[in-house]
Design an enzyme around this catalytic site. Structure first.
Site, PDB file in Angstrom:
ATOM      1  N   TRP A   1      -7.406   3.467  -3.778  1.00 30.24           N
ATOM      2  CA  TRP A   1      -8.329   3.642  -2.651  1.00 30.24           C
ATOM      3  C   TRP A   1      -8.938   5.039  -2.761  1.00 30.24           C
ATOM      4  O   TRP A   1      -8.207   6.015  -2.814  1.00 30.24           O
ATOM      5  CB  TRP A   1      -7.582   3.509  -1.327  1.00 30.24           C
ATOM      6  CG  TRP A   1      -8.532   3.563  -0.174  1.00 30.24           C
ATOM      7  CD1 TRP A   1      -9.052   4.688   0.421  1.00 30.24           C
ATOM      8  CD2 TRP A   1      -9.112   2.450   0.508  1.00 30.24           C
ATOM      9  NE1 TRP A   1      -9.919   4.347   1.425  1.00 30.24           N
ATOM     10  CE2 TRP A   1      -9.977   2.976   1.500  1.00 30.24           C
ATOM     11  CE3 TRP A   1      -9.005   1.056   0.378  1.00 30.24           C
ATOM     12  CZ2 TRP A   1     -10.711   2.168   2.358  1.00 30.24           C
ATOM     13  CZ3 TRP A   1      -9.732   0.256   1.225  1.00 30.24           C
ATOM     14  CH2 TRP A   1     -10.575   0.806   2.208  1.00 30.24           C
TER      15      TRP A   1
ATOM     16  N   HIS B   1       0.851  -1.179   0.000  1.00 28.23           N
ATOM     17  CA  HIS B   1       0.000   0.000   0.000  1.00 28.23           C
ATOM     18  C   HIS B   1       0.887   1.229   0.000  1.00 28.23           C
ATOM     19  O   HIS B   1       1.787   1.360   0.844  1.00 28.23           O
ATOM     20  CB  HIS B   1      -0.918  -0.008   1.217  1.00 28.23           C
ATOM     21  CG  HIS B   1      -1.918  -1.124   1.192  1.00 28.23           C
ATOM     22  ND1 HIS B   1      -2.859  -1.312   2.182  1.00 28.23           N
ATOM     23  CD2 HIS B   1      -2.115  -2.119   0.286  1.00 28.23           C
ATOM     24  CE1 HIS B   1      -3.605  -2.372   1.877  1.00 28.23           C
ATOM     25  NE2 HIS B   1      -3.157  -2.880   0.744  1.00 28.23           N
TER      26      HIS B   1
END
Length: 384
Positions: free
Chosen positions: A289, A231
């Protein structure tokens, strides 16, 4: 990503450790690469491929289903924008309402109906070791075994992301053994799906723990069918950091996906241009995201306002329509009829999709012109 009401924080120590982590190397090229059995999404020669061996590069979006279960049109809306993958937030019941097997089946059905690959993830593990409310990877594995009836036979369409950001910045060195144990538990229970494992340190691996131990984790999977997920938020605020991390995996024949990233964040300013460009140049998947519903000060991570597919934010416009974005680079999985040659596939009206996406549609009517023929712009007026 943490739950909607949280924000990430950064410390000088994290920033320093991020630099050190990038200097760490993997344990060396993985020798003796046993491959996952053919059939279903699997890893081959360090790449994610479909059951027929065709390369599959994820281009998609995260959707926070477990917090917004009533937003039943989101997967269809995301697919209509051109994504080939949706990463769906589920709950094992440790922190939020448990996502039942029947609900999992319905979500998979929505993915299949809209021709996207489902990456299903348990979010309750976020920040384990630092966040006292988080649950363990072992508990996440128990959840997957509990909903196995919904997953069986879906190996062509589903990737099981065992647990989101499974360690925070406390006791993160336990990530390696915990991840190996969870993989072993799932394989022992008969799950044959491609597995995805998130990095520790709230997913950002600033310590280099996943990077250093990835080869041994991959080798621990008897199916050799584990994909690593990094991430990228504030730790990855320069092109060099992005490139070094992704190249370390690709260069060592280990499968890597950017499972979350944004265009800004509270812990620093991620270099989304470098993330997308590097992923495209290396043939690495990325999943931004998130679709909508962020809160607690990180509303800027919404790609659309209020779950309205016609209300793109600046971040949404960037990831879908910008350079190296989803519209220009996404290819439908061949299990849904996508083109094996990577030319974009065929739209419902029978015309080919444009390889260059919106860049070939200057008048915005949904039609483009490539290779001396008309083509359909994904998600445009003609794509229906």
């Amino acid at each position: 990503m943490r739950k909607p009401r949280s924000t990430l924080t950064a410390t000088a120590g994290m920033a320093f450790a991020a630099v050190l982590g990038l200097l760490l190397s993997l344990a060396g090229p993985f020798a003796g690469k046993a491959e996952a059995a053919a059939g279903g999404i699997h890893v081959s020669d360090g790449r994610v491929v479909e059951g027929n061996g065709n390369a599959f590069v994820m281009r998609g979006v995260n959707h926070a289903h477990t917090w917004y279960p009533d937003r039943t049109s989101s997967i269809a809306d995301i697919a209509a924008k051109g994504a080939n993958t949706v990463r769906v937030v589920l709950s094992s019941g440790g922190r939020w309402t448990r996502t039942s097997a029947s609900e999992v089946s319905a979500l998979i059905g929505q993915c299949k109906a809209n021709k996207v690959i489902c990456v299903l993830e348990v979010h309750d593990t976020t920040g384990y070791g630092e966040d006292g409310a988080a649950t363990s990877l072992d508990q996440a594995a128990d959840y997957w075994i509990g909903v196995k009836s919904a997953l069986d036979g879906q190996e062509d369409y589903v990737v099981v992301n065992i647990g989101n950001e499974p360690f925070g910045n406390t006791n993160y060195t336990a990530w390696t053994d915990a991840t190996k144990s969870a993989i072993g538990k799932l394989r022992g229970a008969g799950l044959d799906h491609a597995l995805m494992v998130d990095a520790p340190n709230w997913g950002q691996d600033w310590s280099g723990t996943m990077r250093t131990n990835a080869a041994s984790v991959f080798a621990s999977d008897p199916d050799r069918n584990t994909v690593f997920s990094i991430h990228m938020y504030g730790v990855y605020d320069t092109a060099t950091e992005v490139q070094d991390y992704l190249n370390a995996f690709v260069g060592n024949g280990l499968p890597i996906v950017v499972g979350e990233f944004g265009d800004q964040h509270s812990d620093g300013n991620p270099d989304e241009d470098a993330i997308m460009a590097t992923a495209q140049s290396l043939g690495v998947g990325y999943l931004g995201w998130s679709w909508s519903g962020n809160g607690g000060g990180v509303e800027y991570l919404d790609m659309v306002n209020g779950f309205d597919p016609n209300a793109l934010t600046s971040w949404g416009n960037r990831i879908f329509n910008g350079g190296n974005g989803i519209v220009a680079t996404s290819r439908t999985a061949t299990v849904y009829g996508g083109d094996e040659a990577g030319t974009g596939g065929t739209a419902p009206n029978g015309y080919p999709y444009c390889v260059n996406g919106g860049a070939s549609d200057p008048d915005g009517d949904g039609w483009g012109w490539e290779d001396s023929r008309s083509c359909v712009v994904r998600g445009g007026a003609a794509d229906g």
